[in-house]
Motif scaffolding. Structure first.
Motif, PDB file in Angstrom:
ATOM      1  N   THR A 275     -31.429 -60.434  23.883  1.00  0.00           N
ATOM      2  CA  THR A 275     -31.893 -59.145  24.137  1.00  0.00           C
ATOM      3  C   THR A 275     -32.700 -59.563  25.429  1.00  0.00           C
ATOM      4  O   THR A 275     -32.691 -58.566  26.311  1.00  0.00           O
ATOM      5  N   LYS A 276     -33.310 -60.441  25.719  1.00  0.00           N
ATOM      6  CA  LYS A 276     -33.998 -61.023  26.894  1.00  0.00           C
ATOM      7  C   LYS A 276     -33.156 -60.966  27.947  1.00  0.00           C
ATOM      8  O   LYS A 276     -33.485 -60.647  29.185  1.00  0.00           O
ATOM      9  N   GLN A 277     -32.234 -62.030  27.676  1.00  0.00           N
ATOM     10  CA  GLN A 277     -31.272 -62.206  28.802  1.00  0.00           C
ATOM     11  C   GLN A 277     -30.627 -60.780  29.433  1.00  0.00           C
ATOM     12  O   GLN A 277     -30.706 -60.682  30.609  1.00  0.00           O
ATOM     13  N   ILE A 278     -30.401 -60.039  28.530  1.00  0.00           N
ATOM     14  CA  ILE A 278     -29.614 -58.625  28.744  1.00  0.00           C
ATOM     15  C   ILE A 278     -30.522 -58.002  29.548  1.00  0.00           C
ATOM     16  O   ILE A 278     -30.342 -57.415  30.745  1.00  0.00           O
ATOM     17  N   ALA A 279     -31.774 -57.883  29.053  1.00  0.00           N
ATOM     18  CA  ALA A 279     -32.714 -57.046  29.950  1.00  0.00           C
ATOM     19  C   ALA A 279     -32.978 -57.512  31.343  1.00  0.00           C
ATOM     20  O   ALA A 279     -33.113 -56.910  32.208  1.00  0.00           O
TER      21      ALA A 279
ATOM     22  N   ARG B  15     -29.811 -62.611  38.257  1.00  0.00           N
ATOM     23  CA  ARG B  15     -28.704 -62.008  38.782  1.00  0.00           C
ATOM     24  C   ARG B  15     -27.660 -63.066  38.792  1.00  0.00           C
ATOM     25  O   ARG B  15     -26.464 -62.689  39.284  1.00  0.00           O
ATOM     26  N   TYR B  16     -27.384 -64.086  37.957  1.00  0.00           N
ATOM     27  CA  TYR B  16     -26.467 -65.036  38.066  1.00  0.00           C
ATOM     28  C   TYR B  16     -26.385 -65.673  36.804  1.00  0.00           C
ATOM     29  O   TYR B  16     -27.267 -65.743  35.955  1.00  0.00           O
ATOM     30  N   TRP B  17     -25.132 -65.655  36.330  1.00  0.00           N
ATOM     31  CA  TRP B  17     -24.807 -66.543  34.923  1.00  0.00           C
ATOM     32  C   TRP B  17     -25.080 -68.020  35.192  1.00  0.00           C
ATOM     33  O   TRP B  17     -25.366 -68.516  36.519  1.00  0.00           O
ATOM     34  N   GLU B  18     -25.047 -68.692  33.951  1.00  0.00           N
ATOM     35  CA  GLU B  18     -25.305 -70.022  34.255  1.00  0.00           C
ATOM     36  C   GLU B  18     -24.456 -70.982  35.095  1.00  0.00           C
ATOM     37  O   GLU B  18     -24.662 -72.079  35.823  1.00  0.00           O
ATOM     38  N   ASN B  19     -23.302 -70.278  35.198  1.00  0.00           N
ATOM     39  CA  ASN B  19     -22.123 -70.802  36.043  1.00  0.00           C
ATOM     40  C   ASN B  19     -22.108 -70.542  37.455  1.00  0.00           C
ATOM     41  O   ASN B  19     -21.249 -70.846  38.181  1.00  0.00           O
TER      42      ASN B  19
END
Lengths: 146, 498
Positions: free
Chosen positions: A41-45, A53-57
């Protein structure tokens, strides 16, 4: 008349009946090419508030939101952000003035969100309707995390 | 006195002048550089405003482009061919604004990535927009279903792009505020830089100038004091030399001048003393024969008195002879004065003829026979029968007579040796007496005017004879020298070119 009144009562209860399942079934979807398997939920928030603003990739995150009056958004605010709509609106007003960032784009329906997520690699959205066409997207389980 | 000038006052003042000019240039350069910083900040501020305007312009055009696209969806019957140029014009304007902003933000690295993001998003938006226009051309049920999705994605890219541009605006506003603040706070910087440099350099120049001036002032006051002392008659006063520059050199020259003046004063005083002594001697020398002559005349007058005994011619002849001797003595004195006057005026001339010195010496000795006998001086001679040289016989005879007279005066009753010899170059005439001799310290002086070896002794003479003799011999390109030591007599040697 009793039957008519009974039907009216049932009709008034129907939207509530339809909303309630949504409250219980909020699904987060990402592009099927996205390697992520689980979210918190924290990541989504953080994605929503554009703190991350970026995914891990390295792909840019694009969050698709529902319209502010929709039941899906109310559920999203309640379950994930744990904020009221007013609080979130105020946040974005302030953020727009301080950093120039605006609130995520709002889409009118689950279908449009799903098709947009399928078209955009870094996109993420949430839906409630299990009947939505999920071609090109995948559901990602969400784990609660403060 | 050796004086080494180590420094130069003039060069020091020149150096000060150059340093002052250099410092003025430094002040000007400092002011210019600080003004440059000020101007650079103003230029940056202008760039910041330009980038902000471009970001706003880009945002407006992106929004305008998206709104144009939305008309495709919201107005079913609208012709996409009419909307396409409007859309692409907006897109082109937005792209151009972002490009210009990228060029201007090379000096603001914090905003470059935002503009690149905006450009990337704009390109994505453009690709999708073209797709939408193509879908609209097809205008099938399937294509119409895809348009809302693509429009949503277009809005997403528009959002990304405008977010970036808004970020640029905010960053530029912050940068602009910082620059403006810097400009505002540094608006007096050129003035302060100029003032501080001017104060510092003025203080430095003042210190150098005052220290130099003080040193010069002390040196000049010393020199002034010395001038006043010397003007007051203190010729022994010496200037205190405080510096090794031109004033030190001037002080040293002043000391030299005063020393020279003191020496001149001594010489003048000595000359006056010599003149006074000469006047005394000359008066005495002139008075003696005149007195004697007067007595002879009075005696002769008494002899020719008719009231007395008859005139004794023999006695009268004797009186006249004695008078003649006194007249000769007076003539000799006057001749010496005339010779000295000629020598001083450079008008002493010689008539050179071949002269037999042996014969001339012998004739003089014969003429002085009675005088030598009166002085009880025996004369021994050593000279060849004949020795001829080119000379003025009258003047050389004058020299020999002077030397012989001196020998008789200063060594009465003693042997006098006269010799004459020659070598390849010179004929050498020597007159040697056996008197008291001449002290060494006097030997250098006896050829000067009015110098007498023993002025206190009762020996007559003006002290001009040896001076005249030396001038005559040197006029013949010869030498007159003395060899003597106390108690051993004196030998005067005349060398004449053979």
């Amino acid at each position: 008349l009793k039957i008519f009144l009974g039907l009216i009562f049932i009709a008034t209860l129907l939207p509530i009946h339809r909303a309630r399942p949504a409250e219980e079934h909020l699904f987060f979807i990402v592009n099927e090419a996205n390697p992520v398997h689980e979210l918190t939920t924290k990541q989504i928030a953080d994605f929503y508030y554009k703190k991350n603003r970026y995914w891990e990739n390295g792909t840019k995150v694009r969050f698709f939101d529902h319209r502010s009056s929709s039941a899906e958004r109310i559920l999203f605010l309640k379950q994930i952000l744990k904020k009221t709509s007013r609080e979130v609106d105020l946040f974005w007003i302030e953020e727009k003035n301080s950093s120039g960032q605006g609130a995520p784009l709002e889409a009118p329906s689950d279908d449009l969100i799903a098709s947009s997520v399928a078209s955009l690699l870094g996109a993420i959205g949430y839906i409630t309707d299990e009947t939505t066409d999920l071609t090109g997207v995948k559901k990602v389980p969400v784990r609660d995390q403060e | 006195v050796n004086f080494v000038q180590k420094t130069s006052l003039i060069k020091r003042f020149q150096g000060l002048t150059f340093a002052f000019c250099f410092l003025l240039l430094l002040v000007a350069a400092g002011t210019y550089l600080s003004s440059q910083t000020f101007l650079v900040n103003l230029r940056d501020l202008n760039d910041v405003n330009a980038v902000t305007d471009l970001a706003i312009q880009g945002t407006e055009n992106i929004v305008s482009a998206r709104l144009t696209l939305e008309k495709l969806n919201s107005t079913p019957n609208i012709d996409s061919k009419q909307l396409a140029p409007v859309y692409f014009a907006s897109h082109q304007q937005a792209d151009s604004a972002i490009e210009q902003a990228i060029k201007l933000t090379s000096k603001f690295p914090g905003t470059a990535h935002l503009l690149k993001d905006a450009k990337t998003s704009l390109e994505e938006m453009n690709k999708l927009s073209q797709h939408i226009f193509e879908l609209r051309k097809v205008d099938s049920p399937a294509s119409r279903e895809l348009i809302p999705r693509d429009l949503l994605l277009v809005k997403q890219f528009e959002l990304d792009s405008t977010e970036s541009l808004r970020g640029v605006q905010i960053a530029m506003r912050k940068t602009g505020n910082e620059i403006f603040s810097s400009v505002y706070h540094s608006r007096f910087l050129p003035f302060w830089v100029a003032l501080i440099l001017a104060v510092f350099f003025s203080g430095f120049a003042l210190f150098l100038g005052l220290s130099s001036t003080r040193r010069v002032e002390r040196s000049l006051l010393n020199l002034l004091e010395a001038t006043e002392k010397v003007a007051g008659g203190d010729l022994n006063y010496q200037v205190k030399i405080l510096s090794s520059d031109e004033i030190g050199r001037l002080s040293m020259a002043f000391d030299e001048m005063v020393r020279s003046l003191a020496l001149s004063m001594q010489q003048v005083q000595k000359a006056v003393a010599i003149r006074d002594e000469f006047l005394s001697i000359a008066s005495h020398e002139l008075k003696t024969p005149i007195t004697s002559l007067k007595m002879q005349m009075q005696f002769a007058r008494l002899m020719v008195n008719p009231k007395k005994a008859p005139l004794d011619l023999e006695k009268l002849g004797s009186v006249l002879d004695m008078s003649n001797v006194q007249i000769d003595r007076l003539t000799k004195l006057v001749d010496d004065f005339l010779d000295v006057t000629r020598i001083e005026a450079g008008k002493l001339t010689f008539d050179f003829v071949q002269t037999d010195l042996s014969k001339m010496i012998q004739e003089v000795l014969n003429r002085f026979h009675d005088a030598l006998a009166a002085a009880h001086c025996e004369v021994k001679t050593y000279f060849p029968p004949t020795l001829s040289v080119s000379c003025d016989p009258f003047r050389i005879e004058q020299v020999f007579v002077n030397l012989l007279s001196n020998a008789m005066k200063y060594s009465p009753g003693k042997l006098i040796e006269v010799s004459l010899d020659h070598d390849d170059q010179f004929a050498v005439l020597s007159v040697k007496d056996h008197g008291a001799g001449i002290p060494i310290e006097k030997q250098k002086l006896i050829f000067d005017r009015f110098e007498r070896v023993f002025p206190d002794q009762n020996v007559t003479g003006l002290g001009l004879g040896l001076y005249i003799s030396k001038q005559i011999v040197e006029g013949h390109h010869g030498e007159l020298s003395i060899i003597s030591s106390p108690g051993q007599g004196a030998t005067f040697q005349v060398k004449l070119p053979a």
